[in-house]
Scaffold this motif. Structure first.
Motif, mmCIF file in Angstrom:
data_model
loop_
_atom_site.group_PDB
_atom_site.id
_atom_site.type_symbol
_atom_site.label_atom_id
_atom_site.label_comp_id
_atom_site.label_asym_id
_atom_site.label_seq_id
_atom_site.Cartn_x
_atom_site.Cartn_y
_atom_site.Cartn_z
ATOM 1 N N VAL A 165 53.105 32.313 50.362
ATOM 2 C CA VAL A 165 53.616 32.179 48.996
ATOM 3 C C VAL A 165 53.559 33.519 48.266
ATOM 4 N N LEU A 166 52.458 34.250 48.434
ATOM 5 C CA LEU A 166 52.343 35.553 47.774
ATOM 6 C C LEU A 166 53.366 36.533 48.323
ATOM 7 N N ASP A 167 53.616 36.487 49.627
ATOM 8 C CA ASP A 167 54.596 37.385 50.235
ATOM 9 C C ASP A 167 56.015 37.034 49.795
ATOM 10 N N ARG A 168 56.296 35.754 49.665
ATOM 11 C CA ARG A 168 57.653 35.328 49.327
ATOM 12 C C ARG A 168 57.995 35.582 47.868
ATOM 13 N N PHE A 169 57.065 35.314 46.963
ATOM 14 C CA PHE A 169 57.389 35.367 45.531
ATOM 15 C C PHE A 169 56.748 36.535 44.783
ATOM 16 N N ARG A 170 55.707 37.130 45.345
ATOM 17 C CA ARG A 170 55.008 38.256 44.711
ATOM 18 C C ARG A 170 54.689 37.984 43.231
ATOM 19 N N PRO A 171 53.994 36.885 42.953
ATOM 20 C CA PRO A 171 53.653 36.607 41.551
ATOM 21 C C PRO A 171 52.628 37.610 41.029
ATOM 22 N N GLU A 172 52.579 37.768 39.731
ATOM 23 C CA GLU A 172 51.553 38.606 39.113
ATOM 24 C C GLU A 172 50.194 37.935 39.320
ATOM 25 N N LEU A 173 49.222 38.698 39.776
ATOM 26 C CA LEU A 173 47.892 38.159 40.029
ATOM 27 C C LEU A 173 46.942 38.594 38.908
ATOM 28 N N ARG A 174 46.259 37.620 38.341
ATOM 29 C CA ARG A 174 45.257 37.880 37.294
ATOM 30 C C ARG A 174 44.021 37.041 37.616
ATOM 31 N N PRO A 175 43.251 37.487 38.623
ATOM 32 C CA PRO A 175 42.123 36.671 39.109
ATOM 33 C C PRO A 175 41.122 36.323 38.017
ATOM 34 N N TRP A 176 40.539 35.131 38.207
ATOM 35 C CA TRP A 176 39.464 34.645 37.335
ATOM 36 C C TRP A 176 39.918 34.368 35.914
ATOM 37 N N THR A 177 41.191 34.051 35.721
ATOM 38 C CA THR A 177 41.668 33.770 34.364
ATOM 39 C C THR A 177 42.114 32.325 34.179
ATOM 40 N N ARG A 178 42.157 31.538 35.278
ATOM 41 C CA ARG A 178 42.594 30.145 35.174
ATOM 42 C C ARG A 178 41.569 29.197 35.767
ATOM 43 N N CYS A 179 41.532 28.017 35.203
ATOM 44 C CA CYS A 179 40.653 26.957 35.683
ATOM 45 C C CYS A 179 41.208 26.431 37.007
ATOM 46 N N ILE A 231 38.479 35.965 48.905
ATOM 47 C CA ILE A 231 39.883 35.534 48.806
ATOM 48 C C ILE A 231 40.634 36.428 47.825
ATOM 49 N N VAL A 232 39.996 36.709 46.686
ATOM 50 C CA VAL A 232 40.618 37.544 45.663
ATOM 51 C C VAL A 232 40.839 38.959 46.177
ATOM 52 N N GLU A 233 39.819 39.540 46.782
ATOM 53 C CA GLU A 233 39.928 40.920 47.256
ATOM 54 C C GLU A 233 40.990 41.061 48.338
ATOM 55 N N ARG A 234 41.076 40.079 49.217
ATOM 56 C CA ARG A 234 42.077 40.130 50.281
ATOM 57 C C ARG A 234 43.492 40.054 49.699
ATOM 58 N N ALA A 235 43.677 39.188 48.715
ATOM 59 C CA ALA A 235 44.997 39.047 48.092
ATOM 60 C C ALA A 235 45.403 40.326 47.361
ATOM 61 N N LEU A 236 44.477 40.926 46.642
ATOM 62 C CA LEU A 236 44.791 42.148 45.904
ATOM 63 C C LEU A 236 45.037 43.325 46.834
ATOM 64 N N ALA A 237 44.365 43.321 47.983
ATOM 65 C CA ALA A 237 44.577 44.391 48.958
ATOM 66 C C ALA A 237 45.953 44.277 49.608
ATOM 67 N N GLU A 238 46.375 43.053 49.922
ATOM 68 C CA GLU A 238 47.662 42.838 50.582
ATOM 69 C C GLU A 238 48.832 42.911 49.606
ATOM 70 N N PHE A 239 48.576 42.549 48.335
ATOM 71 C CA PHE A 239 49.645 42.523 47.345
ATOM 72 C C PHE A 239 49.164 43.228 46.079
ATOM 73 N N PRO A 240 49.039 44.569 46.156
ATOM 74 C CA PRO A 240 48.546 45.331 44.995
ATOM 75 C C PRO A 240 49.442 45.136 43.786
ATOM 76 N N GLN A 241 48.825 45.140 42.627
ATOM 77 C CA GLN A 241 49.545 44.896 41.385
ATOM 78 C C GLN A 241 50.009 46.192 40.758
ATOM 79 N N ARG A 242 51.123 46.097 40.053
ATOM 80 C CA ARG A 242 51.662 47.284 39.375
ATOM 81 C C ARG A 242 50.832 47.645 38.175
ATOM 82 N N GLY A 243 50.786 48.960 37.905
ATOM 83 C CA GLY A 243 50.136 49.447 36.698
ATOM 84 C C GLY A 243 48.666 49.232 36.660
#
Length: 243
Positions: A165-179, A231-243
């Protein structure tokens, strides 16, 4: 009725949707001469949510194209990353994808989830009403015309589902901000503000808390924090965020 025989070649990425005999190069297919190409492709088992482009004799055509005798049709997969126009990117997951929903929420992705089976019509209606991308392994659900947008989840393994899902859509990631329980936004909270939701041992051991603004659930760096952090670190490493 004027029948037509066409040659159809399905992209390798979509091979799992079609019978074995149609997975190797172009194969002949008889059509009724009136059905659209979109309908023909769906009849083969391929959800249109997974089709990036339909090509007839080397030129792109819309799903409403009616194939004519002798045409050669290429069914191509969605180009990644897939851009979803319109509303901010957000998702709706069906009852079978609870772990994926929690992991997307952990990463701060707006993810609605139905923990009970409310039925395909209701899911499709919610996707349309809230303009959410429907994620499912149910091909029938993904064929419903009411859907605002949809995508097939290819794996049964949560780690692979999340990566896909992350590879297909590349959503903005903001870890630890949602329930992870209800998808509400988290806010910092004092120990006093969440005291009625904590056991005595937790109150003595931890000092940093967050609380969901929707359901009131309290969060802290507990026993499973290292697993979640991985899980968070792996996702951010594979799909780094802009800015």
């Amino acid at each position: 009725m004027n029948t037509a025989e066409i040659h159809v070649e399905v992209a390798p990425e979509l091979a799992l949707f079609v019978p074995q005999e149609r997975r190797r190069g172009a194969t002949r297919l008889a059509t009724d001469g009136v059905s659209t190409l979109g309908h023909v492709v769906e009849s083969l088992g391929v959800p249109l949510t997974e089709v990036g482009e339909l090509v007839v004799d080397g030129r792109p055509v819309p799903t409403g194209h009616v194939p004519r005798d002798g045409e050669r049709v290429g069914v191509r997969a969605v180009t990644r990353p897939q851009r979803v126009p319109g509303a901010p990117l957000r998702f709706l997951l069906d009852v079978h994808l609870g772990t994926l929903a929690r992991r997307l929420r952990l990463l701060g992705v707006d993810t609605a989830y139905e923990s009970t089976d409310i039925g395909d019509p209701a899911l499709a209606a919610r996707s349309a009403a809230e303009q959410r991308v429907m994620l499912s392994r149910d091909r029938g659900l993904l064929r419903r015309r009411e859907l605002w947008a949809g995508a097939f989840v290819y794996s049964t393994r949560p780690d692979e589902q999340l990566q896909d899902v992350l590879d297909r859509f590349r959503p903005e990631l903001r870890p630890w901000t949602r329930c992870t329980a209800c998808n509400g936004l988290l806010k910092e909270a004092t120990k006093e503000e969440v005291a009625d939701r904590l056991e005595a041992g937790t109150q003595r051991t931890y000092d940093v808390f967050a609380q969901c603004g929707e359901c009131g659930r309290a969060y802290w760096k507990g026993a499973h924090h290292e697993q979640l952090e991985a899980i968070v670190e792996r996702a951010l490493a594979e799909f780094p965020q802009r800015g």
